[in-house]
Design a protein around this motif. Structure first.
Motif, mmCIF file in Angstrom:
data_model
loop_
_atom_site.group_PDB
_atom_site.id
_atom_site.type_symbol
_atom_site.label_atom_id
_atom_site.label_comp_id
_atom_site.label_asym_id
_atom_site.label_seq_id
_atom_site.Cartn_x
_atom_site.Cartn_y
_atom_site.Cartn_z
ATOM 1 N N CYS A 150 0.866 -1.187 0.000
ATOM 2 C CA CYS A 150 0.000 0.000 0.000
ATOM 3 C C CYS A 150 0.903 1.236 0.000
ATOM 4 O O CYS A 150 1.211 1.789 1.061
ATOM 5 N N PRO A 151 1.334 1.676 -1.174
ATOM 6 C CA PRO A 151 2.318 2.771 -1.232
ATOM 7 C C PRO A 151 1.678 4.118 -0.919
ATOM 8 O O PRO A 151 0.539 4.386 -1.295
ATOM 9 N N ASP A 152 2.429 4.975 -0.236
ATOM 10 C CA ASP A 152 1.984 6.336 0.052
ATOM 11 C C ASP A 152 2.825 7.379 -0.668
ATOM 12 O O ASP A 152 2.503 8.563 -0.620
ATOM 13 N N LYS A 153 3.916 6.940 -1.317
ATOM 14 C CA LYS A 153 4.782 7.878 -2.021
ATOM 15 C C LYS A 153 5.600 7.114 -3.054
ATOM 16 O O LYS A 153 5.590 5.884 -3.102
ATOM 17 N N ASN A 154 6.308 7.899 -3.881
ATOM 18 C CA ASN A 154 7.203 7.289 -4.853
ATOM 19 C C ASN A 154 8.323 6.525 -4.150
ATOM 20 O O ASN A 154 8.811 6.936 -3.093
ATOM 21 N N PHE A 155 8.719 5.407 -4.742
ATOM 22 C CA PHE A 155 9.954 4.754 -4.318
ATOM 23 C C PHE A 155 10.490 3.937 -5.485
ATOM 24 O O PHE A 155 9.740 3.518 -6.369
ATOM 25 N N SER A 156 11.804 3.738 -5.476
ATOM 26 C CA SER A 156 12.462 3.059 -6.586
ATOM 27 C C SER A 156 13.117 1.773 -6.115
ATOM 28 O O SER A 156 13.932 1.788 -5.179
ATOM 29 N N LYS A 157 12.724 0.684 -6.716
ATOM 30 C CA LYS A 157 13.330 -0.631 -6.518
ATOM 31 C C LYS A 157 13.417 -1.035 -5.047
ATOM 32 O O LYS A 157 14.494 -1.358 -4.543
ATOM 33 N N GLY A 158 12.259 -1.036 -4.393
ATOM 34 C CA GLY A 158 12.187 -1.663 -3.090
ATOM 35 C C GLY A 158 12.046 -3.164 -3.274
ATOM 36 O O GLY A 158 11.362 -3.640 -4.188
ATOM 37 N N ILE A 159 12.707 -3.959 -2.438
ATOM 38 C CA ILE A 159 12.679 -5.415 -2.612
ATOM 39 C C ILE A 159 11.282 -5.939 -2.291
ATOM 40 O O ILE A 159 10.769 -5.739 -1.182
ATOM 41 N N LEU A 160 10.678 -6.588 -3.265
ATOM 42 C CA LEU A 160 9.363 -7.194 -3.070
ATOM 43 C C LEU A 160 9.505 -8.610 -2.508
ATOM 44 O O LEU A 160 8.827 -8.993 -1.560
ATOM 45 N N PHE A 161 10.410 -9.391 -3.090
ATOM 46 C CA PHE A 161 10.715 -10.738 -2.605
ATOM 47 C C PHE A 161 11.993 -11.204 -3.273
ATOM 48 O O PHE A 161 12.524 -10.543 -4.164
ATOM 49 N N ARG A 162 12.492 -12.334 -2.828
ATOM 50 C CA ARG A 162 13.650 -12.967 -3.463
ATOM 51 C C ARG A 162 13.282 -14.394 -3.867
ATOM 52 O O ARG A 162 12.515 -15.056 -3.162
ATOM 53 N N LEU A 163 13.841 -14.838 -4.969
ATOM 54 C CA LEU A 163 13.589 -16.200 -5.460
ATOM 55 C C LEU A 163 14.897 -16.942 -5.595
ATOM 56 O O LEU A 163 15.812 -16.507 -6.308
ATOM 57 N N SER A 164 14.979 -18.077 -4.905
ATOM 58 C CA SER A 164 16.124 -18.971 -5.033
ATOM 59 C C SER A 164 15.735 -20.133 -5.937
ATOM 60 O O SER A 164 14.661 -20.714 -5.770
ATOM 61 N N GLU A 165 16.601 -20.476 -6.886
ATOM 62 C CA GLU A 165 16.299 -21.589 -7.783
ATOM 63 C C GLU A 165 16.191 -22.903 -7.031
ATOM 64 O O GLU A 165 15.498 -23.823 -7.473
ATOM 65 N N LYS A 166 16.864 -23.015 -5.894
ATOM 66 C CA LYS A 166 16.867 -24.272 -5.145
ATOM 67 C C LYS A 166 15.910 -24.269 -3.958
ATOM 68 O O LYS A 166 15.500 -25.342 -3.499
ATOM 69 N N LEU A 167 15.542 -23.075 -3.461
ATOM 70 C CA LEU A 167 14.725 -22.997 -2.254
ATOM 71 C C LEU A 167 13.363 -22.349 -2.481
ATOM 72 O O LEU A 167 12.503 -22.405 -1.610
ATOM 73 N N SER A 203 20.597 -15.681 -0.741
ATOM 74 C CA SER A 203 20.627 -16.846 -1.634
ATOM 75 C C SER A 203 19.645 -16.698 -2.784
ATOM 76 O O SER A 203 19.724 -17.440 -3.765
ATOM 77 N N GLY A 204 18.711 -15.753 -2.666
ATOM 78 C CA GLY A 204 17.700 -15.577 -3.698
ATOM 79 C C GLY A 204 17.959 -14.344 -4.555
ATOM 80 O O GLY A 204 18.548 -13.357 -4.113
ATOM 81 N N THR A 205 17.508 -14.412 -5.801
ATOM 82 C CA THR A 205 17.594 -13.268 -6.715
ATOM 83 C C THR A 205 16.501 -12.261 -6.353
ATOM 84 O O THR A 205 15.334 -12.634 -6.219
ATOM 85 N N PRO A 206 16.849 -10.980 -6.186
ATOM 86 C CA PRO A 206 15.836 -10.012 -5.762
ATOM 87 C C PRO A 206 14.884 -9.620 -6.889
ATOM 88 O O PRO A 206 15.290 -9.453 -8.040
ATOM 89 N N TYR A 207 13.614 -9.498 -6.547
ATOM 90 C CA TYR A 207 12.606 -8.903 -7.421
ATOM 91 C C TYR A 207 12.186 -7.592 -6.771
ATOM 92 O O TYR A 207 11.795 -7.566 -5.600
ATOM 93 N N TYR A 208 12.258 -6.514 -7.539
ATOM 94 C CA TYR A 208 12.023 -5.178 -7.001
ATOM 95 C C TYR A 208 10.668 -4.639 -7.455
ATOM 96 O O TYR A 208 10.118 -5.046 -8.488
ATOM 97 N N LEU A 209 10.181 -3.662 -6.684
ATOM 98 C CA LEU A 209 8.959 -2.939 -7.042
ATOM 99 C C LEU A 209 9.260 -1.447 -7.039
ATOM 100 O O LEU A 209 9.849 -0.925 -6.081
ATOM 101 N N THR A 210 8.865 -0.768 -8.116
ATOM 102 C CA THR A 210 9.013 0.680 -8.222
ATOM 103 C C THR A 210 7.639 1.310 -8.373
ATOM 104 O O THR A 210 6.819 0.838 -9.167
ATOM 105 N N ILE A 211 7.382 2.368 -7.609
ATOM 106 C CA ILE A 211 6.126 3.124 -7.701
ATOM 107 C C ILE A 211 6.451 4.524 -8.185
ATOM 108 O O ILE A 211 7.279 5.227 -7.584
ATOM 109 N N GLU A 212 5.789 4.942 -9.269
ATOM 110 C CA GLU A 212 6.011 6.262 -9.845
ATOM 111 C C GLU A 212 4.689 7.013 -9.937
ATOM 112 O O GLU A 212 3.727 6.528 -10.545
ATOM 113 N N ASP A 213 4.640 8.190 -9.330
ATOM 114 C CA ASP A 213 3.469 9.055 -9.429
ATOM 115 C C ASP A 213 3.509 9.750 -10.786
ATOM 116 O O ASP A 213 4.454 10.488 -11.101
ATOM 117 N N LEU A 214 2.489 9.537 -11.605
ATOM 118 C CA LEU A 214 2.453 10.108 -12.949
ATOM 119 C C LEU A 214 1.947 11.544 -12.964
ATOM 120 O O LEU A 214 1.827 12.147 -14.040
#
Length: 355
Positions: free
Chosen positions: A231-248, A257-268
């Protein structure tokens, strides 16, 4: 939902200081009338992860010797990958936008509908009902079968595993030769029609696959869903949403151990900053009902530096609020107001003057 039947109604809101004072109250019925929130928009991100499980066969160490199949692992292995990312929105109470509805004998009887969390949904109208997201249901797993039941008496009676593997490989080659003879029409006992040929080939293929799995192992797949709410209240760039490990699979955001997946929110910036209107009547400043004018934002999911998913949506917390005059709700009008439960904007407003 809470249906509040108000005999008389004065729609009021305070200044910024008054709003902070009101926000400490619970939404719903009060001795003065009712208190409500406007919603802010939350993001529901549903990530489907496929788990692939490799189970080695009993004769895995002999796969290269007898079947010329290379790089067959003798250890059980797991591999995870993302197959789909779903995106949806819903409204939650914005406690920073708390307003009051008070009784007033000058107002007509009004039916106010609040959500369970106190957000305003409708006045004199049925609220919009947004269906709940369907629960994820994984596809049913096929019934597992023991390939050992296809071993003949000679193989089972062999004195050691190496001999069993050799005899099983011979059986596999004989099955494949039988398939080739049938396909060429050279078998000693050819089927009478195409359907019988299809059944015979299917049976031989199944036996081939079962016996080969004793060397090459078996692979099974299973899919699970992980839901992340932001539930974003402001802009932010590449906050970590989750990580995925191929083995775990999905791991904690701080698990390297996991590859990061990021979330960016941009106010248009589709809604301009709110400015006070010097021409507005003093009464209108202190009465009426507030609704959201949602702004548009862009949500982008990144796998490392690569953008994988991008969505544009309206969010109530990135816009402004607008005051609907209490004149709409006096006895000269029959006013029906319906709000969008996700953004708090006006979905429908019908004000009919009484004859």
């Amino acid at each position: 939902m809470k249906n509040l039947l108000l005999a008389c109604l004065l729609l009021t809101s305070g200044t910024a200081a008054a709003q902070s004072e009101i926000s400490k109250y619970e939404p719903g019925v009060t001795p003065e009338g009712a208190i409500y929130y406007l919603p802010k928009t939350a993001l529901r991100i549903a990530v489907q992860v496929e788990k692939t499980t490799y189970t080695p066969g009993d004769f895995a160490k002999y796969a290269e010797r007898y079947l010329r199949v290379y790089d067959v692992s003798e250890e059980k292995q797991f591999k995870y990958k993302i197959t789909n990312i779903g995106f949806s929105t819903f409204g939650v109470a914005d406690t920073s936008k708390c307003f009051a509805v008070r009784f007033d004998p000058k107002s007509s009887a009004t039916n106010v509908t609040l959500a369970d969390d106190g957000t305003l949904l409708a006045i004199n109208s049925d609220p919009i009902v947004i269906p709940e997201p369907k629960n994820f249901t994984a596809a049913p797993k096929p019934a597992s079968e023991n390939p050992r039941k296809y071993l003949n008496e000679e193989i089972i009676s062999a004195g050691n595993t190496a001999k069993m593997a050799e005899l099983t490989a011979q059986e596999i080659y004989e099955i494949r030769e039988s398939k080739n003879m049938l396909n060429r029409g050279e078998a000693d006992f050819m089927p009478k029609d195409g359907e019988q040929l299809r059944i015979m080939l299917a049976n031989l293929n199944h036996q081939d696959n079962m016996l080969t799995s004793l060397f090459c192992g078996t692979i099974t797949k299973d899919t699970t869903e992980h839901v992340f709410v932001v539930c974003p209240d402001k802009n932010f760039s590449k906050g970590i949403l989750f990580r995925l490990s191929e083995k775990l699979g999905i791991v904690d955001p701080d698990d390297l151990s996991g590859t990061p997946y990021y979330l960016t929110i941009e106010d248009l910036k589709t809604v301009h900053a709110q400015e006070a209107d010097p021409k507005a009547k003093k009464k209108d400043k202190i009465s009426g009902i507030y609704v959201n004018i949602p702004g548009k934002i862009k949500a982008t999911i990144y796998n490392g530096a690569k953008a994988t998913n991008s969505y544009e949506l309206h969010a109530g917390q990135f816009g402004n609020t607008e005051l609907l005059s209490s004149e709409l709700f006096n006895k000269r009008f029959t006013t029906k107001l319906t709000l969008n439960p996700t953004t708090g904007s006006v979905a429908k407003l019908d004000a009919s003057q009484l004859k």
